[in-house]
Design a protein around this motif. Structure first.
Motif, PDB file in Angstrom:
ATOM      1  N   PRO A  94      44.112  30.150  28.087  1.00 39.71           N
ATOM      2  CA  PRO A  94      45.411  30.270  29.125  1.00 39.71           C
ATOM      3  C   PRO A  94      46.007  31.609  29.120  1.00 39.71           C
ATOM      4  O   PRO A  94      46.505  32.205  29.706  1.00 39.71           O
ATOM      5  CB  PRO A  94      46.287  29.143  28.474  1.00 39.71           C
ATOM      6  N   GLN A  95      45.587  32.445  27.829  1.00 40.23           N
ATOM      7  CA  GLN A  95      46.028  33.995  27.608  1.00 40.23           C
ATOM      8  C   GLN A  95      45.431  34.700  28.458  1.00 40.23           C
ATOM      9  O   GLN A  95      45.965  35.839  28.953  1.00 40.23           O
ATOM     10  CB  GLN A  95      45.890  34.336  26.163  1.00 40.23           C
ATOM     11  N   GLY A  96      44.312  34.368  29.210  1.00 37.73           N
ATOM     12  CA  GLY A  96      43.659  35.150  30.266  1.00 37.73           C
ATOM     13  C   GLY A  96      44.249  35.091  31.694  1.00 37.73           C
ATOM     14  O   GLY A  96      43.943  35.893  32.611  1.00 37.73           O
ATOM     15  N   VAL A  97      45.318  34.188  31.793  1.00 40.55           N
ATOM     16  CA  VAL A  97      45.589  33.855  33.264  1.00 40.55           C
ATOM     17  C   VAL A  97      46.462  35.161  33.838  1.00 40.55           C
ATOM     18  O   VAL A  97      46.037  35.377  35.027  1.00 40.55           O
ATOM     19  CB  VAL A  97      46.727  32.818  33.200  1.00 40.55           C
ATOM     20  N   PRO A  98      47.043  35.965  33.104  1.00 42.89           N
ATOM     21  CA  PRO A  98      47.688  37.288  33.866  1.00 42.89           C
ATOM     22  C   PRO A  98      46.838  38.101  34.474  1.00 42.89           C
ATOM     23  O   PRO A  98      46.927  38.657  35.629  1.00 42.89           O
ATOM     24  CB  PRO A  98      48.579  38.049  32.879  1.00 42.89           C
ATOM     25  N   ALA A  99      45.774  38.578  33.557  1.00 39.93           N
ATOM     26  CA  ALA A  99      44.833  39.553  33.912  1.00 39.93           C
ATOM     27  C   ALA A  99      43.763  38.840  35.163  1.00 39.93           C
ATOM     28  O   ALA A  99      43.434  39.465  36.171  1.00 39.93           O
ATOM     29  CB  ALA A  99      43.951  39.822  32.790  1.00 39.93           C
ATOM     30  N   LEU A 100      43.296  37.612  34.941  1.00 44.41           N
ATOM     31  CA  LEU A 100      42.513  37.109  35.817  1.00 44.41           C
ATOM     32  C   LEU A 100      43.450  36.813  37.404  1.00 44.41           C
ATOM     33  O   LEU A 100      42.633  36.668  38.549  1.00 44.41           O
ATOM     34  CB  LEU A 100      42.185  35.583  35.494  1.00 44.41           C
ATOM     35  N   ALA A 101      44.522  36.507  37.300  1.00 38.36           N
ATOM     36  CA  ALA A 101      45.284  36.520  38.476  1.00 38.36           C
ATOM     37  C   ALA A 101      45.242  37.796  39.244  1.00 38.36           C
ATOM     38  O   ALA A 101      45.491  37.961  40.518  1.00 38.36           O
ATOM     39  CB  ALA A 101      46.788  36.139  38.045  1.00 38.36           C
ATOM     40  N   ARG A 102      45.168  39.009  38.493  1.00 40.19           N
ATOM     41  CA  ARG A 102      45.198  40.233  39.186  1.00 40.19           C
ATOM     42  C   ARG A 102      43.976  40.525  39.933  1.00 40.19           C
ATOM     43  O   ARG A 102      43.928  40.970  40.899  1.00 40.19           O
ATOM     44  CB  ARG A 102      45.589  41.302  38.113  1.00 40.19           C
ATOM     45  N   GLY A 103      42.742  39.878  39.624  1.00 45.11           N
ATOM     46  CA  GLY A 103      41.530  39.920  40.321  1.00 45.11           C
ATOM     47  C   GLY A 103      40.801  40.811  40.184  1.00 45.11           C
ATOM     48  O   GLY A 103      41.092  42.072  39.017  1.00 45.11           O
ATOM     49  N   ARG A 104      39.835  40.990  40.423  1.00 41.75           N
ATOM     50  CA  ARG A 104      38.939  42.158  40.582  1.00 41.75           C
ATOM     51  C   ARG A 104      39.579  43.492  41.024  1.00 41.75           C
ATOM     52  O   ARG A 104      40.220  43.411  42.131  1.00 41.75           O
ATOM     53  CB  ARG A 104      37.403  41.888  41.461  1.00 41.75           C
ATOM     54  N   GLY A 105      39.323  44.498  40.418  1.00 41.47           N
ATOM     55  CA  GLY A 105      39.884  45.952  40.677  1.00 41.47           C
ATOM     56  C   GLY A 105      41.001  46.042  39.652  1.00 41.47           C
ATOM     57  O   GLY A 105      41.414  47.273  39.467  1.00 41.47           O
ATOM     58  N   ALA A 106      41.533  45.049  38.811  1.00 40.15           N
ATOM     59  CA  ALA A 106      42.400  45.271  37.851  1.00 40.15           C
ATOM     60  C   ALA A 106      41.583  46.111  36.541  1.00 40.15           C
ATOM     61  O   ALA A 106      40.614  45.424  36.461  1.00 40.15           O
ATOM     62  CB  ALA A 106      43.029  44.142  37.540  1.00 40.15           C
TER      63      ALA A 106
END
Length: 729
Positions: A677-689
């Protein structure tokens, strides 16, 4: 509800008048209309519980029909005579005189067999099927489960053939009304077989196999034939396009804002409904007759992958011979695996299961710890797991009733603090025959990358309107759309990308875009207008849900249940007569979506819909499948925007970059989100982040011990809502 007190004087007046019209001195054998009046009055009195007086009129009608249709002139009998024999049997059964009722039922049945012989009525006849149902229930009440099973099996099979034959040439709403009018023979069959000694699931399941979601399969098959016929003939193409246009106009009008001139609107809706149903029948008449052949369930068993299982659920109520009442219900579960005998499992107390599910779903949405989950595991999963066997990692489920809203993957697992997601990938399917169709369909080769339709960042307002918004903006869907598009562009053979956002994501554009898409990602509000919901109050009128005395569908939404689910598009907060801003399932179902491999409905409640007996759920998933979409991912509740974006970005990473099939891709994405669950913010930003690659490498890395419980698991509400419908290929 029927008004018996007002009806009785009218029936009596009619009877008296017919006695005067057809006096005994001129008509010594009686007269058919007079016998009908006697029968009608007897029926009404029976319904009022006045059995003795009802019997007097029934007996008089029976004596008259015997003289009107004597055996020497009517050696095969006559429908009216068989009907009154049945009615006398029903009366005696209602009084508990089972021994006296049985001869009347059997005489009626034998007469119906002669009147409707199989060589003239290959699909049977409703009166014959009903007669079998009557006899079967009587035998069920008497505890003669073996004979009850035989009669009810024949009745169920006959009803299934009749619904199929009717659907081939009829309108969808008429077929639904026919299905609603059937007297519950499948339910009684399940009840009888639950008690029968030496009951064999291999003999029970073929009776039920062809009936589930038969209407949906027939409509999908008919739509494909129509589009094929339209490709070959200009006149047919024009009529098909007219039908598509009528469905869209009907969907738009049903969802149009309420205005003072609603009486005109009601007439327009009725006119469009009539036109739609007339066109459906006219076009059906142009198609070749269906051979009505469905492969046996053993074919599905043979086609299932080695590590897959198919679970088919049926909700039914059982007859209690002690209380003389129907109980609170059960679920019969048929479990199918390759090279293994079919098994039947009983889930007792369906009412408690349904109540527990409602409690659990409420706790999930509120992010509360729930005791209901453990109760549901014990009541549902443990009996199924006991016969499932080893070596299963993929489960196809055909749910029934409220269990259509169950997040199976979130049920507690075998290990402490685990969930079933860790051991199984789950997909839902409309029915066994539908799954078999997908598993046997040839996989297309030499296809190009196709078209990706990506919708997100929809502008629901037409201006700066602010008061009373039903649909608030979803800013996170902008990033969700962008992330998916970025993932697609990275592919070696990238698809053509069509993006729709702001005011450009409107109903007319999507109606034109969807038939061209191989992949459709629709990140916007979705809805199911459940009873007492704000969506139903806002979008529909009370008379849209009117039912007739016999539960036949009369209101616009009742006759067109796919209007109850939809996707919310540009301008929906300020609907106009020309554009409601809502793309309903009714409009989607008429489209040609045969080229669509996957539709992702990234919106709340897109996996819900109206349940209909034997037909599953009328919702967006069904609409996309009827249109031809092979796989549909939809949600069972509203999910946090950021969690949705994270899950979807992971899903497409597995689908496209890793080349996994849709079911496996969704399973891996949910499992990785659950464990990280700690990865949600980064994953939500998507490719390019900047942290995308690092985060993906971290969350997709397999744990050293797959059985180890994650130190901090994601909340169920954030990952378990999305379900895949289809074979997942």
């Amino acid at each position: 509800m029927p008004n018996f007190s007002k009806a009785a004087p009218l029936y009596r007046d009619a009877l008296d008048m017919r006695r005067r019209l057809y006096p005994a001195d001129k008509y010594p054998d009686g007269y058919p209309d007079l016998a009908t009046s006697l029968n009608n009055l007897g029926f009404l009195l029976k319904a009022r519980g006045e059995y003795d007086e009802a019997e007097r009129f029934y007996r008089e009608a029976l004596a008259m029909d015997r003289k009107l249709y004597p055996a020497d002139k009517y050696p095969g009998g006559y429908p009216d005579l068989a009907g009154i024999l049945s009615n006398v049997g029903l009366l005696l059964e209602a009084r508990g005189e089972y021994g006296k009722a049985e001869p009347f039922y059997r005489d009626a049945l034998e007469m119906y067999r002669r009147v409707y012989p199989v060589e003239k009525y290959p699909s049977g006849h409703p009166d014959l099927a009903r007669s079998l149902n009557n006899l079967g229930f009587l035998l069920l009440e008497r505890g003669d489960y073996g004979q009850a099973t035989d009669a009810l099996a024949e009745s169920v099979s006959m009803y299934n053939r009749q619904v199929g034959a009717f659907t081939d040439g009829g309108a969808e709403a008429e077929a639904l009304n026919l299905a609603a009018s059937l007297p519950g023979a499948s339910n009684k069959f399940l009840a009888a077989t639950a008690h029968a000694e030496e009951a064999k699931p291999s003999e029970q399941y073929p009776v039920l196999w062809q009936g589930k979601s038969a209407l949906a399969r027939s409509l999908q098959h008919r739509r494909r034939l129509l589009h094929a016929a339209a490709d070959a003939d200009d006149a047919t193409r024009q009529r098909v396009q007219t039908l598509i246009g009528v469905r869209q106009d009907l969907a738009r009008l049903v969802l149009a804002p309420a205005r003072p001139g609603d009486a005109d609107r009601a007439q327009l809706v009725q006119d469009l409904t009539d036109k739609k149903e007339r066109l459906e029948k006219e076009l059906a008449a142009l198609l070749p007759a269906s051979d009505r052949k469905t492969l046996p369930y053993t074919e599905l068993a043979d086609r299932l992958p080695e590590r897959a299982a198919f679970i088919d659920l049926y909700r039914y109520v059982d007859w209690d011979n002690k209380t003389r009442k129907w109980d609170d219900g059960h679920y019969a579960v048929f479990v199918l695996r390759k090279d293994r005998p079919i098994r039947r499992v009983e889930l007792a107390n369906a009412a408690a299961i349904d109540k527990g599910l409602a409690e659990w779903r409420d706790d999930i949405v509120k992010d509360l710890r729930s005791n209901a989950a453990a109760r549901l595991r014990k009541a549902i999963w443990e009996p199924i797991a006991a016969v499932l066997g080893e070596g299963v990692d993929t489960i196809y489920i055909c749910p029934d009733g409220p269990l259509s809203a169950l997040p199976w993957s979130a049920l507690p697992g075998d290990r402490p603090n685990s969930v079933l997601l860790e051991d199984y990938a789950f997909a839902v399917v409309p029915g066994g025959p539908s799954l078999l169709d997908q598993l046997t369909a040839p996989v297309p080769t030499n296809r190009g990358p196709g078209v990706l339709l990506a919708v997100g960042g929809v502008r629901y307002d037409r201006d700066d309107y602010k008061a009373g918004k039903l649909w608030p903006a979803l800013p996170a869907t902008v990033k969700e759309r962008a992330g998916i598009v970025a993932e697609a562009r990275k592919l070696p053979h990238a698809p053509e990308i069509v993006e729709r956002f702001c005011a450009g994501a409107d109903v007319p554009r999507l109606l034109a875009d969807l038939p061209k898409a191989r992949w459709a990602h629709l990140a916007t509000h979705g809805f199911f207008a459940a009873p007492d919901s704000k969506e139903r109050e806002h979008l529909f009128r009370p008379d849209d849900f009117l039912l007739g005395v016999g539960a036949e569908r009369r209101g616009a939404a009742a006759r067109n249940p796919l209007t109850l689910s939809g996707l919310v598009l540009a301008g929906a907060n300020q609907p106009t007569d020309a554009d409601s801003g809502v793309l309903s399932g009714e409009a989607v179902a008429g489209l040609d979506l045969d080229g669509m491999d996957l539709a992702v409905l990234s919106a709340c409640q897109t996996g819900l819909g109206e349940a209909a007996a034997g037909e599953g759920v009328f919702g967006l998933q069904r609409a996309f499948h009827i249109g031809g979409a092979k796989n549909v991912v939809a949600s069972l509740w509203k999910v946090d925007d950021e969690a949705t974006a994270a899950l979807m970005n992971l899903f497409y990473y597995h689908l496209w970059e890793k080349g996994e099939p849709p079911l496996q891709a969704l399973h891996h994405a949910q499992l990785e989100l659950y464990r990280n669950p700690q990865g949600v913010p980064a994953l939500a930003r998507g490719r390019g982040a900047v942290d995308w690659d690092e985060t993906v490498q971290t969350v997709t890395k397999a744990p050293v011990d797959a059985t180890e419980t994650p130190k901090r698991a994601a909340a169920v509400k954030d990952w378990a809502a999305f379900v895949l419908s289809g074979a997942g290929r």
